[in-house]
Design a protein around this motif. Structure first.
Motif, PDB file in Angstrom:
ATOM      1  N   PRO A 269      36.207 -42.560 -17.738  1.00 16.53           N
ATOM      2  CA  PRO A 269      35.116 -42.873 -18.669  1.00 16.53           C
ATOM      3  C   PRO A 269      34.418 -41.641 -19.218  1.00 16.53           C
ATOM      4  O   PRO A 269      34.720 -40.505 -18.845  1.00 16.53           O
ATOM      5  N   THR A 295      31.891 -47.547 -20.750  1.00 22.71           N
ATOM      6  CA  THR A 295      33.212 -47.009 -20.428  1.00 22.71           C
ATOM      7  C   THR A 295      33.436 -46.904 -18.920  1.00 22.71           C
ATOM      8  O   THR A 295      34.571 -47.057 -18.450  1.00 22.71           O
ATOM      9  N   SER A 299      36.551 -48.840 -17.453  1.00 21.64           N
ATOM     10  CA  SER A 299      37.637 -47.996 -16.960  1.00 21.64           C
ATOM     11  C   SER A 299      38.250 -48.523 -15.661  1.00 21.64           C
ATOM     12  O   SER A 299      39.419 -48.223 -15.369  1.00 21.64           O
TER      13      SER A 299
END
Length: 311
Positions: A269, A295, A299
């Motif tokens: 991320p 993210t 991820s």
């Protein structure tokens, strides 16, 4: 997958501690700003100086440097162009968004993942070097010239030359690289405190990230630039891993564990350092914060899918 879980557990615990500190106001109302500045001006420069000065640079210059560095720069450049032309963002926000879309969490998450999943921390070193020596100086110079000097009139050649060499993070990276290349050995009395300060960079950035989540709603309508966050997150978690796979597989003919490692690193991320940069320049702070959180959550399944397909 157990390695993925271990790596992310470390991250979430430290972010959680920062969030609790913020909720309880244990460190005062300005804790996030103060800690972010401490990470930016002291801890991160010390980490870069110590890490690079004690690393054999000859092991870093490999195909991984070309693949990881080239893909990160390409994804960031595409985001920057889209942000300027389609989203109509100013340069500082476009720079922060470009970093959010491509600046990999190679230190505080990349190293645990490399150890637990890839069984070799050296896979992260080339990307770490690229981000320290090349990517950060370019981005920070653009921020220095556009965010800090937005009301100072025309940018001069002197501004462009001086900006990189007055940024503490860039200085730390350059000094560390020079020490490594020249083979100079720092006295233990000097190296030890630098290393101690550098060790505080990772937890400091994660604590600052947790503090930034206090009293806010992620992706809140009217506050969060949702289109920017969505674009950065898709490019970080989808475009960058696919691009790295294509480069490694078709251009460099990598297979097996090497290919798996390249794609896993790309699927890490957004680094919390981007939030530290945004806080320092007071531009794109919400974009950096929301992109890092989105993210980081996304991820986990993305790396799980990559492990199922390539491991």
């Amino acid at each position: 997958m157990s390695g993925v879980v271990q790596g992310f557990t470390v991250i979430f615990i430290l972010i959680g501690v920062g969030y609790v500190l913020g909720r309880t106001q244990t460190l005062g109302p300005d804790a996030h700003q103060t800690l972010s500045r401490l990470v930016f001006f002291v801890f991160t420069p010390a980490l870069l100086l110590h890490s690079l000065s004690t690393t054999d640079v000859a092991q870093i210059f490999s195909t991984t440097l070309l693949i990881a560095g080239g893909s990160a720069f390409a994804v960031g450049a595409v985001y920057f162009v889209l942000a300027r032309t389609v989203l109509r963002r100013e340069v500082p926000e476009a720079v922060i968004g470009a970093l959010s879309s491509s600046y990999v969490n190679s230190a505080n998450l990349g190293i645990p993942i490399a150890i637990f999943v890839l069984k070799d921390a050296t896979f992260v070193a080339p990307l770490l070097l690229f981000q320290i020596v090349i990517y950060s100086p370019i981005a920070l110079t653009m921020l220095d010239l556009t965010a800090l000097r937005s009301g100072a009139g025309r940018i001069t050649l002197r501004d462009t030359v001086i900006a990189p060499v007055t940024n503490p993070i860039v200085i730390g990276g350059i000094v560390g690289l020079v020490i490594s290349l020249t083979g100079v050995t720092l006295p233990h009395a000097v190296e030890e405190p630098i290393g101690m300060l550098g060790d505080a960079s990772v937890p400091g950035a994660l604590l600052a990230f947790g503090l930034s989540l206090t009293g806010v709603s992620v992706l809140r309508k009217g506050e969060s630039p949702r289109r920017d966050v969505a674009l950065a997150s898709v490019m970080k978690m989808v475009v960058q891993p696919i691009l790295v796979f294509a480069l490694a597989y078709f251009l460099f003919d990598e297979r097996g564990h090497a290919l798996f490692a390249q794609v896993v690193i790309a699927a890490l991320p957004t680094a919390q350092n981007v939030l530290v940069y945004a806080t320092r320049y007071q531009r794109g702070v919400v974009l950096a914060r929301d992109s890092a959180l989105v993210t980081t959550l996304v991820s986990i399944p993305v790396i799980g899918v990559i492990a199922a397909l390539l491991a």
